[in-house]
Design an enzyme around this catalytic site. Structure first.
Site, PDB file in Angstrom:
ATOM      1  N   GLU A 275      20.792  60.635 -86.043  1.00  0.00           N
ATOM      2  CA  GLU A 275      21.649  61.060 -85.397  1.00  0.00           C
ATOM      3  C   GLU A 275      22.833  59.937 -84.615  1.00  0.00           C
ATOM      4  OE1 GLU A 275      20.903  65.426 -84.102  1.00  0.00           O
ATOM      5  OE2 GLU A 275      19.760  64.121 -82.990  1.00  0.00           O
TER       6      GLU A 275
ATOM      7  N   ASP B 117      21.825  61.662 -74.541  1.00  0.00           N
ATOM      8  CA  ASP B 117      22.044  61.999 -75.810  1.00  0.00           C
ATOM      9  C   ASP B 117      23.711  62.300 -76.204  1.00  0.00           C
ATOM     10  OD1 ASP B 117      19.412  62.147 -76.141  1.00  0.00           O
ATOM     11  OD2 ASP B 117      19.171  64.311 -76.240  1.00  0.00           O
TER      12      ASP B 117
ATOM     13  N   GLU C 281      15.406  58.731 -79.370  1.00  0.00           N
ATOM     14  CA  GLU C 281      14.500  59.411 -80.225  1.00  0.00           C
ATOM     15  C   GLU C 281      15.183  59.563 -81.617  1.00  0.00           C
ATOM     16  OE1 GLU C 281      12.174  63.779 -79.636  1.00  0.00           O
ATOM     17  OE2 GLU C 281      14.399  63.682 -79.664  1.00  0.00           O
TER      18      GLU C 281
END
Length: 331
Positions: free
Chosen positions: A240, A161, A236
């Protein structure tokens, strides 16, 4: 001459020279068409990105904009200057304060100074190191050609991430920098290092790998630091991921760094195109018929899941693809 396969985000809604030869294959990303040639060119449309939108004004219609309500929002946010200690939630805090800062500035509101100081101070804390501090700093890992923020969260110290987390830093730094060139002069070089962790566009900079988190051919980023042995990589939060490119574009523009800005534009147009195809099935021909859902929660190299890592509530699955709200999400 070679035969090369291409996915929907390559040939749909682009200008290209792909000479398809009739060879088609079913894949986890829908139909892959093959083209024959010696070179392949794909052009994506891009019209730029505004850093903010202008303040709203009343229209006289039902459910109209209420200035006093906007003022109360600004006052409420400015009254809470808390900053989370980790790279993800602090990133969200900084963007929220910076967005409200920009709105307060354009509305001539007195909250501007408090919001500016909150966002700027948080970024300055992250971009510096005080001996013995345990959070709000970045550390270099030369063996991994990496720069990791601490406290890390959600496995960012294991390369999960990272573009999500550091994309918030890019976005917040760009907004703060619009109103404070001294801030950019002092901390812009450190901000450049942070965004290079996920999006190094300079092949001559060997301190970071080239485009660490971006899968150029697949057209989207990968959030998994280490791919799964059976399902491959995954991502996911598509929104973002797109923010990480929009923030990079805006930061490059504010800093006058043309290569950074160009990298942000490249990632933005490719990732947003892939998101519309693979997370939202815009043309209704990419997902297999058995996937009877309205959105993808987690996209894997070999398929998709209707879930998130933090629950299966549909509001989570849809929400993780649609925030943080900003002009960057205009796609």
């Amino acid at each position: 001459r070679v035969i090369q396969g291409w996915l929907a985000h390559h040939w749909r809604n682009t200008t290209n020279n792909l000479a398809f030869n009739g060879l088609n294959y079913s894949t986890a990303r829908g139909l892959m068409k093959c083209a024959t040639g010696t070179d392949f060119q794909i052009l994506y449309p891009f019209n730029g990105l505004p850093p903010t939108l202008p303040p709203p004004s009343p229209t006289g219609r039902a459910n109209d904009y209420v200035p006093s309500r906007m003022n109360s929002y600004l006052t409420s946010v400015a009254a809470n200057t808390n900053i989370a200690p980790d790279t993800y939630w602090c990133g969200k805090d900084m963007v929220r304060y910076a967005q409200h800062m920009a709105m307060a500035h354009d509305m001539g509101r007195p909250e501007f100074a408090t919001l500016q100081n909150t966002a700027r101070s948080a970024l300055e804390n992250w971009y510096t190191y005080t001996p013995n501090e345990s959070t709000y700093y970045f550390a270099a890992y030369p063996a991994w050609k990496a720069l990791v923020g601490f406290q890390a969260s959600y496995g960012a110290d294991q390369f999960n991430d990272q573009h999500f987390h550091y994309g918030y830093f890019a976005h917040a730094t760009a907004l703060v920098g619009m109103y404070d060139q001294d801030f950019l002069a002092n901390y812009g070089p450190m901000a450049r290092l942070v965004v290079k962790e996920y999006a190094n566009w300079d092949r001559t900079d060997t301190n970071f790998p080239f485009l660490r988190t971006f899968d150029v051919w697949s057209g989207h980023s990968q959030a998994s630091g280490f791919p799964d042995s059976t399902r491959g990589g995954n991502q996911e939060s598509s929104s973002e991921a797109v923010q990480s490119w929009g923030g990079l574009f805006l930061l490059g523009a504010i800093m006058g760094d043309d290569p950074m800005r160009a990298a942000g534009a490249m990632g933005y147009v490719m990732e947003s195109t892939a998101v519309r195809e693979y997370w939202f099935n815009e043309h209704h021909d990419v997902w297999p018929p058995v996937y009877a859902k309205a959105v993808v929660g987690i996209l894997w190299d070999n398929g998709m899941d209707y879930q998130t890592y933090f629950g299966m509530n549909p509001s989570y699955i849809h929400g993780i693809q649609t925030f943080p709200i900003s002009p960057i999400l205009s796609y």
